[in-house]
Design an enzyme around this catalytic site. Structure first.
Site, short mmCIF file in Angstrom:
data_model
loop_
_atom_site.label_atom_id
_atom_site.label_comp_id
_atom_site.label_asym_id
_atom_site.label_seq_id
_atom_site.Cartn_x
_atom_site.Cartn_y
_atom_site.Cartn_z
N CYS A 187 2.07 -37.21 47.35
CA CYS A 187 3.18 -37.44 46.42
C CYS A 187 3.56 -38.91 46.37
CB CYS A 187 4.35 -36.55 46.87
SG CYS A 187 5.98 -37.09 46.37
N CYS A 239 7.22 -39.87 46.97
CA CYS A 239 7.58 -39.69 48.38
C CYS A 239 7.22 -40.93 49.17
CB CYS A 239 6.83 -38.51 48.99
SG CYS A 239 7.21 -36.94 48.23
#
Ligand SMILES: [Zn+2]
Length: 138
Positions: A62, A65
């Protein structure tokens, strides 16, 4: 709760928590860094903490993230030992992600005494992250 060996510690109020060490393994209780938790240690962290606990649900694939990780680390260094910072890898801990109904990552959750008091999805910069935490623990 000790992030190293998961022993429960009672920190004396007259001593600064920054210097507190675990009675079982003698590692510092607060390292100023987020603690990666597993399915097992997560529940103990949440229930056996009288300080607010912030959790970052993330995954390696991600992008947002990863973008948020330095901000998360920075705010952890600023707010520990008043707030505990945890990280849950949603790939490794799929059961936790399912249990907390994580639909998008990063998702941030703030717990007090084991209960969710706030949650939000999406990456934040350090300033917004800190403001979000302070607003919800006040
Ligand atoms: Zn320990």
């Amino acid at each position: 709760m000790c992030p190293h060996c998961t022993a429960i510690n009672r920190t004396p109020v007259e001593r600064p928590a920054e210097t507190a060490k675990c009675g079982a393994c003698h590692n510092p209780l607060f390292s100023g860094k987020p603690v990666a938790v597993s399915d097992q240690s997560f529940a103990t962290h949440l229930q056996r903490n009288d300080i607010p606990v912030v959790v970052d649900f993330w995954a390696d694939w991600c992008g947002p993230c990863k973008m948020m990780a330095p901000a998360y680390n920075r705010v952890a260094a600023e707010l520990e030992p008043h707030v505990r910072f945890l990280k849950v890898d949603t790939e490794a801990e799929q059961q936790l992600a399912a249990q907390y109904n994580i639909r998008s990552i990063p998702t941030l959750m703030l717990f007090r005494e084991g209960k969710i008091v706030a949650q939000r999805a999406g990456a934040l910069d350090a300033t917004s992250l800190r403001a979000w935490i302070e607003q919800n623990v006040a």
